[in-house]
Write a protein that holds these residues in place. Structure first.
Motif, PDB file in Angstrom:
ATOM      1  N   ALA A  50       0.836  -1.205   0.000  1.00  0.00           N
ATOM      2  CA  ALA A  50       0.000   0.000   0.000  1.00  0.00           C
ATOM      3  C   ALA A  50       0.870   1.254   0.000  1.00  0.00           C
ATOM      4  CB  ALA A  50      -0.931  -0.004   1.214  1.00  0.00           C
ATOM      5  N   GLY A  51       1.939   1.233   0.784  1.00  0.00           N
ATOM      6  CA  GLY A  51       2.854   2.378   0.809  1.00  0.00           C
ATOM      7  C   GLY A  51       3.539   2.598  -0.525  1.00  0.00           C
ATOM      8  N   GLU A  53       2.436   1.621  -3.475  1.00  0.00           N
ATOM      9  CA  GLU A  53       1.433   2.087  -4.443  1.00  0.00           C
ATOM     10  C   GLU A  53       1.173   3.580  -4.279  1.00  0.00           C
ATOM     11  OE1 GLU A  53      -3.215   1.356  -5.732  1.00  0.00           O
ATOM     12  OE2 GLU A  53      -2.246  -0.070  -4.401  1.00  0.00           O
ATOM     13  N   ALA A  54       1.039   4.033  -3.027  1.00  0.00           N
ATOM     14  CA  ALA A  54       0.805   5.465  -2.788  1.00  0.00           C
ATOM     15  C   ALA A  54       1.981   6.301  -3.296  1.00  0.00           C
ATOM     16  CB  ALA A  54       0.590   5.711  -1.297  1.00  0.00           C
ATOM     17  N   MET A  55       3.197   5.819  -3.069  1.00  0.00           N
ATOM     18  CA  MET A  55       4.383   6.538  -3.511  1.00  0.00           C
ATOM     19  C   MET A  55       4.446   6.611  -5.039  1.00  0.00           C
ATOM     20  SD  MET A  55       8.306   5.900  -2.243  1.00  0.00           S
ATOM     21  CE  MET A  55       8.350   4.249  -2.928  1.00  0.00           C
ATOM     22  N   ARG A  57       2.000   6.637  -7.001  1.00  0.00           N
ATOM     23  CA  ARG A  57       0.943   7.549  -7.457  1.00  0.00           C
ATOM     24  C   ARG A  57       1.287   9.007  -7.136  1.00  0.00           C
ATOM     25  NH1 ARG A  57      -4.097   4.880  -8.605  1.00  0.00           N
ATOM     26  NH2 ARG A  57      -3.918   2.663  -8.120  1.00  0.00           N
ATOM     27  N   GLY A  59       2.086  10.268  -4.022  1.00  0.00           N
ATOM     28  CA  GLY A  59       1.773  10.693  -2.663  1.00  0.00           C
ATOM     29  C   GLY A  59       2.768  10.151  -1.662  1.00  0.00           C
ATOM     30  N   PRO A  61       4.082   7.757   1.229  1.00  0.00           N
ATOM     31  CA  PRO A  61       3.748   6.361   1.510  1.00  0.00           C
ATOM     32  C   PRO A  61       3.238   6.111   2.924  1.00  0.00           C
ATOM     33  CG  PRO A  61       6.128   6.641   1.511  1.00  0.00           C
ATOM     34  CD  PRO A  61       5.521   7.950   1.072  1.00  0.00           C
ATOM     35  N   GLU A  62       3.631   6.948   3.878  1.00  0.00           N
ATOM     36  CA  GLU A  62       3.320   6.664   5.279  1.00  0.00           C
ATOM     37  C   GLU A  62       1.831   6.562   5.585  1.00  0.00           C
ATOM     38  OE1 GLU A  62       5.440   9.065   4.327  1.00  0.00           O
ATOM     39  OE2 GLU A  62       7.388   8.432   5.108  1.00  0.00           O
ATOM     40  N   PRO A  63       0.973   7.501   5.130  1.00  0.00           N
ATOM     41  CA  PRO A  63      -0.455   7.389   5.469  1.00  0.00           C
ATOM     42  C   PRO A  63      -1.090   6.094   4.944  1.00  0.00           C
ATOM     43  CG  PRO A  63       0.022   9.605   4.689  1.00  0.00           C
ATOM     44  CD  PRO A  63       1.245   8.776   4.442  1.00  0.00           C
ATOM     45  N   ALA A  64      -0.759   5.696   3.731  1.00  0.00           N
ATOM     46  CA  ALA A  64      -1.333   4.478   3.163  1.00  0.00           C
ATOM     47  C   ALA A  64      -0.815   3.248   3.896  1.00  0.00           C
ATOM     48  CB  ALA A  64      -1.006   4.375   1.670  1.00  0.00           C
TER      49      ALA A  64
END
Length: 80
Positions: A50-51, A53-55, A57, A59, A61-64
Motif C-alpha cells: 500500500a505504501g 502504491e501510494a508513492m 501515485r 503521494g 507512503p506513510e499514510p497508506a
C-alpha cells in the motif's frame, strides 16, 4: 454451483502452495473463498505494498502504509 466456482478460480503462488501443503486448505481458501486470519507476514506485505502504491501515485507512503496496518491488525492470527 461448481461451474460458477471454477469460472472465478484464480491461481497464485500462495494458492498453489496451499494446494501442495494441504488440498483441503486450498479448497476452503481458494475455491470456496472462506475468510481466514492473516499472518503477520501477510499484514506487513499488504502494508508495504500500500505504501509503495501510494508513492508510485505521487503521494507520501506513510499514510497508506499506516492505514493498511491499522485496517489489518485485527485480522492477524495471534498464534503466528
Amino acid at each position: 454451483m461448481g461451474a460458477r466456482v471454477v469460472s472465478n478460480l484464480v491461481l497464485s503462488a500462495s494458492s498453489i502452495s496451499d494446494y501442495l501443503k494441504c488440498h483441503h486448505k486450498y479448497l476452503l481458501s481458494s475455491v470456496y473463498r472462506m475468510p481466514r486470519r492473516e499472518s503477520l507476514r501477510m499484514l506487513i506485505g499488504t502494508a508495504v505494498h500500500a505504501g509503495i502504491e501510494a508513492m508510485l501515485r505521487g503521494g507520501p507512503p506513510e499514510p497508506a502504509l499506516l492505514a493498511a496496518w491499522d485496517d489489518g491488525i485485527g485480522r492477524v492470527d495471534p498464534a503466528e
